[in-house]
Design an enzyme around this catalytic site. Sequence first.
Site, mmCIF file in Angstrom:
data_model
loop_
_atom_site.group_PDB
_atom_site.id
_atom_site.type_symbol
_atom_site.label_atom_id
_atom_site.label_comp_id
_atom_site.label_asym_id
_atom_site.label_seq_id
_atom_site.Cartn_x
_atom_site.Cartn_y
_atom_site.Cartn_z
ATOM 1 N N GLY D 123 4.627 14.683 -12.466
ATOM 2 C CA GLY D 123 4.616 13.948 -13.736
ATOM 3 C C GLY D 123 5.201 12.556 -13.577
ATOM 4 N N SER D 125 2.920 9.156 -13.666
ATOM 5 C CA SER D 125 2.238 8.154 -14.497
ATOM 6 C C SER D 125 2.317 8.487 -15.983
ATOM 7 C CB SER D 125 0.756 8.078 -14.116
ATOM 8 O OG SER D 125 0.618 7.576 -12.815
ATOM 9 N N GLU D 240 3.297 10.644 1.830
ATOM 10 C CA GLU D 240 2.157 11.310 1.208
ATOM 11 C C GLU D 240 0.923 10.419 1.280
ATOM 12 O OE1 GLU D 240 0.767 10.610 -2.033
ATOM 13 O OE2 GLU D 240 -0.571 12.338 -2.069
ATOM 14 N N SER D 365 -3.504 0.364 -7.521
ATOM 15 C CA SER D 365 -4.798 -0.314 -7.555
ATOM 16 C C SER D 365 -4.927 -1.315 -6.407
ATOM 17 C CB SER D 365 -4.959 -1.062 -8.875
ATOM 18 O OG SER D 365 -4.104 -2.186 -8.878
#
Lengths: 359, 359, 383, 383
Positions: D123, D125, D240, D365
């Site tokens: 949890g 974003s 990750e 992004s």
Amino acid sequence: MADPTDDYASAVDEYLARAYEGDRRRAVLARGGWDPTFAAELADLGWYALAVPESRNGLGEPLSTLGPVFAQYGRHLVAGPLLESTLLPALLETDLLIRAVGTGAPPALVDPGITDHWTSDVGSVTLADGRLRGVVHAVRFAPQAEVLVVVAGSEHGPSIHVVDPRAPGVTVEDLASADPSATFGRVVLDDVEAGESAGDDVAVTRLRSWARLLLACELGGLAQRCVERTLVHVREREQFGRPVGSFQAVKHIAATMHVRAAGLADLCTAALSDADGASVDDLAVTAATVKAHAAHVAPLVCEDALQLQGGMGFTAENELSAYYRHALALRGWYGDPTELELRVGAAVLGTRPAPERQP
Amino acid sequence: MADPTDDYASAVDEYLARAYEGDRRRAVLARGGWDPTFAAELADLGWYALAVPESRNGLGEPLSTLGPVFAQYGRHLVAGPLLESTLLPALLETDLLIRAVGTGAPPALVDPGITDHWTSDVGSVTLADGRLRGVVHAVRFAPQAEVLVVVAGSEHGPSIHVVDPRAPGVTVEDLASADPSATFGRVVLDDVEAGESAGDDVAVTRLRSWARLLLACELGGLAQRCVERTLVHVREREQFGRPVGSFQAVKHIAATMHVRAAGLADLCTAALSDADGASVDDLAVTAATVKAHAAHVAPLVCEDALQLQGGMGFTAENELSAYYRHALALRGWYGDPTELELRVGAAVLGTRPAPERQP
Amino acid sequence: MTAVLDDLDTYREEVRSRLAEMDVPDVPLELDARFAVLRRWQQVLFDAGWLGIAWSREAGGQGLTPMHQLVVVEELVRARAPQPIGLIGLDVVGPSIDLYGTAWQRRELLPRLLSGQDIWCQGFSEPDAGSDLASLQTRAVRAGDEFVVSGQKVWTSWAHEAQWCALLVRTDPEAAKHAGISYLLVDMASPGVTARPIEQMTGDREFCEVFFDEVRVPRRNLLGEENAGWSIAMHTLGTERAAATLRRRVECEVALEDAVAELRRHGADDDRTRAAIGRAHIALRVLGARTRRTVARLAAGAGASPEDSVDKLVLNDAEQTLFAQLADLLGPLRATPGVRPRGLRSERWVHDHLFSRAASIYGGSAQIQRNIIAERLLGLPRG
Amino acid sequence: MTAVLDDLDTYREEVRSRLAEMDVPDVPLELDARFAVLRRWQQVLFDAGWLGIAWSREAGGQGLTPMHQLVVVEELVRARAPQPIGLIGLDVVGPSIDLYGTAWQRRELLPRLLSGQDIWCQGFSEPDAGSDLASLQTRAVRAGDEFVVSGQKVWTSWAHEAQWCALLVRTDPEAAKHAGISYLLVDMASPGVTARPIEQMTGDREFCEVFFDEVRVPRRNLLGEENAGWSIAMHTLGTERAAATLRRRVECEVALEDAVAELRRHGADDDRTRAAIGRAHIALRVLGARTRRTVARLAAGAGASPEDSVDKLVLNDAEQTLFAQLADLLGPLRATPGVRPRGLRSERWVHDHLFSRAASIYGGSAQIQRNIIAERLLGLPRG
């Protein structure tokens, strides 16, 4: 960093930064890319002999050692027949060739196989009855060459021949050049004695593959230097009261340039690390892959560099313009992206080995 | 603005904004793009009759009038067989067709000529001895169609035939659809009575040209709406304590989107203003040009919209995703950029008229 | 509107037929010879009544519209004839003097500008003032009835041949940067002016650096008010940009026509050639469609607008696509002008390709145009 | 280094041969059925010793290296086998708990996480905290021995099926935004937690919105120090991301292999197909070359680095090029899954193409990555 490969490249980088960049380069480029003194100097330094077998007084390094060295040639925009002087004596164990190159006398590679899509424009050479006939309309450094390495076609497939440019039937015509670091000539072979074959179809494929790999490395180094110079510029150049490199649009273009140049460098490194041991077919696919990407990416990096350096980048005085024109000249040499993507695709789809259509 | 063309488009825009956007559109899209009530409603409004001759109870407007209307269809993502219902009765004066469309009953266009590069995948139809034989593997709204307009090939060239889907020998199979605003079917014609020809090779070329032009207009409107929605988003959405639209990188993407959408709109406008009076050959080149550009640009605008709207743009709930999937479906319909660039190039080089390779 | 268009068609016919009878000069590559030929050509154009077409008659012009001027520009390109050498004077400086000049300035300067007796150059950009033009540092200090000017300009076309220079200078270093700039009309023969051509990547040498070393400029050579130079410069740049876009569009179309003719003569019609020509044609159709809108704006008398920035980007894209496609068709033979791959005259296409790369820089970089579009046209907030 | 590589080769052989003997499950499209199958598969992988490969033995892992873990990831992809469903737990949350957790947390949570008994979601974003993650607004207020959590999260994979959530919350609204964040381990069965799947453009429904309405979380579920949650999250995200890049690379290679096999079976070998496959292959070779460097960095124990951003952009480009090329080969038949143009299974390639468009958004992004590269790697000044 005990890797001797990097040592060679570092030594080359160091020498060029000291003895070539600046006035020397300006002078060599002003002469159209051919300077016999400089060529002889590189011969003395042993740079042409790096991958020549020890049995022939070379350093006997594997061909892949040449990759990082060619990246330095690209970074420093070294003019001259580097590809021909370095690769040919390493691949073809011909006395005539090795003797010539050892003194800095340039060989030229008379190979119609630089392209798939302009075959009729480039010309061709045919071998029949031990004689060579034909014309190749674009040969790097042909006017200066003291030995010609000719790739000819015959009913038995392609073969390689070492020819003296002063032999009867050989004509070399000067051509204008749009590459700031190379001269060009047209080579006409009118019933020329072919002599013994110096290589068969496999040798031709290896030769072209290595040409592609080394040109890609050269383009990689060239792109890298365009990134370096652009970063210096955008950090220093101020507009609207701040460095232009602090504008997000400029940052993002710079980041894109870096990602492209770094990706190309990684691709070259990976390809070289597999190349020495690869089969001739695998090498052909790898080389086409790497050259296709280099030919696509290096001009884009140059164009972004021009965009970020603004008007000054377009002046002949600023060497960025020479980098760009050289990148564009190399872009189509031994295959532009469109030609090579088709070759690679054909190979992946199983129509391998990527066929040598020329001659 | 006394131009009646703009009046039609404004009226369509106004109606759609009021009666279609929002829940209604969601419902129609949820049904896969076909809603007979909605289709009948548009028939009642007379939208299908805009370019049908007055002699047949149409409004008798020139075909170019449809362009700005199709741009509104694109802007509002109007689902349904707009192209077929509007264009076919205007071009082909066949009673069966005009009667069907007048009630909102959809026609389908069974045309293997939607592509040059997937001909064997799309299928073909042959006319011989007055009978139609063949299969077309992708026909918009075929499962719902109450009349089929078939383009067939024969030794005398292509021709057009109006066929009842319930006629002996006709089979229509449902296909899944990846276009949120259209259904698809496969049409098999097994020895079907062809009836009279409703059009010759010139009619086929005109039909395909107008299909290309109107699809381009639809893509133009679609792109325009993606820009509009993105601007709203980047003005409202805040990150790092300010609207994301105040970041230069975002601004530049938005500016690029606008330039692309505006350029496409200008191209459509210019093409339409010449189209009614153009020769069939000129119209074919213009239409290929406009559709090639629309098919290239509209998906790019959508992709930038997705990039600027971030994760939310990717949810099915956000209709941007439906705009994008529709743009991708139209991209290749009657020619994707690669096919059409070749057609245009051939025409410019003088191999004109751009040949209809299919059927 | 229809009457005007009919009139334009007649005018175009007349220009075209008269032009067909003229000796259109070949333009030599060598710089001084080129300048001489182009200057003679300007006199020919002046005598034909084709300069200052949209200028008032009292200023020596023809009193017609910008649309008529556009017709002549287009017909010159179509006839493969050069443009007049004094474009900067005709399109930028002249209109400014006509609008803002004193009676003396108009009387003394405009007729000679128009006839090509005086060639003008434009001293706006500086080495440290490119995109940020208003940050220019060339100083002009009042000394009695003169300004004393010192500083350096760059990208000044034909400065080494020009008689006059339209010069932006800083007259109030304390004011906000746009507010302290004046517009001076400088005689290039004044002591202290030095111009040095800069060779471009393309081999062209029209652009110069210009150095001003305590150059004395009479006060009557100030155009408009002191410290009001910025708005004068911006006013005329708008029109000039639209005109330049329209001219460049025709040049691009002529280039594609020429390339296609070369390819046809050679018989090149393979898929690769088709794809390249198809892409180029499409890009030019987009530009053509866009310029219809621009012409309509010009005809309606519109001045500078953020729409100019859209025009500029559409032009950049069309021009860079066109010449990239043509250059791509040269393949490896790009390097050897003289060998003509697929029949293409590679020396020309290489030159034009290199030149096209500058299209996204000069006249306001693509980045500056995108800022303008985002903020002024799309209403996105300033950063 | 050579010894390690030899060992890895042996390990890979072993994984591959054991995997060849397993029943690799088909993954159903329906969400609940898919979850059930994947969870059973995780148990199989756990029993095989292929989960927590790089974790310490005391935490229930295998005590091997990240390189060994990578081998398993790659071999799973090559065998067309699914990854374990609990990747978030295994790659992100687990390592954080192992490093920063209390003895109680490690003992209670890690074994169940590893075996797949507990599925974790992440949890992080929020609707208004995407690129600017640190601006998250979900509040946690201390009330005695508990935190009371209220707020909303989004893009939370499998939240509606998960037992636990690694939750970033704001515990100090007065502090600088990175400094007021804590890391809570929240039982998804707690009253006040609601998860709602969001349907994606691709048709997938793994992502959820999660609402927290005065959810009470025991204080012992705080990971690390209060207000130190940001650095914990960042620490594990680095590893990750590298792992995800490497996994995705193999998935892309397998996708191209599958597409080529489909094209070959169909006999498609025209120039258009060749060009598309050539471009895709080249893009994947660039990615492959880049990941060699990444693997070397991982093997050397490197943590998060701005080089990760280069990896991410190279991956984006490769993935978007690959799937755009494959989608391009569908032509107009993209719209009709079921019809197989050139033999291609269009439903798969359409799905993968749409999914590839998100590659430049999730996990930071492309714009954020370019900022990081420009400022941290290239040293350009902050704006």
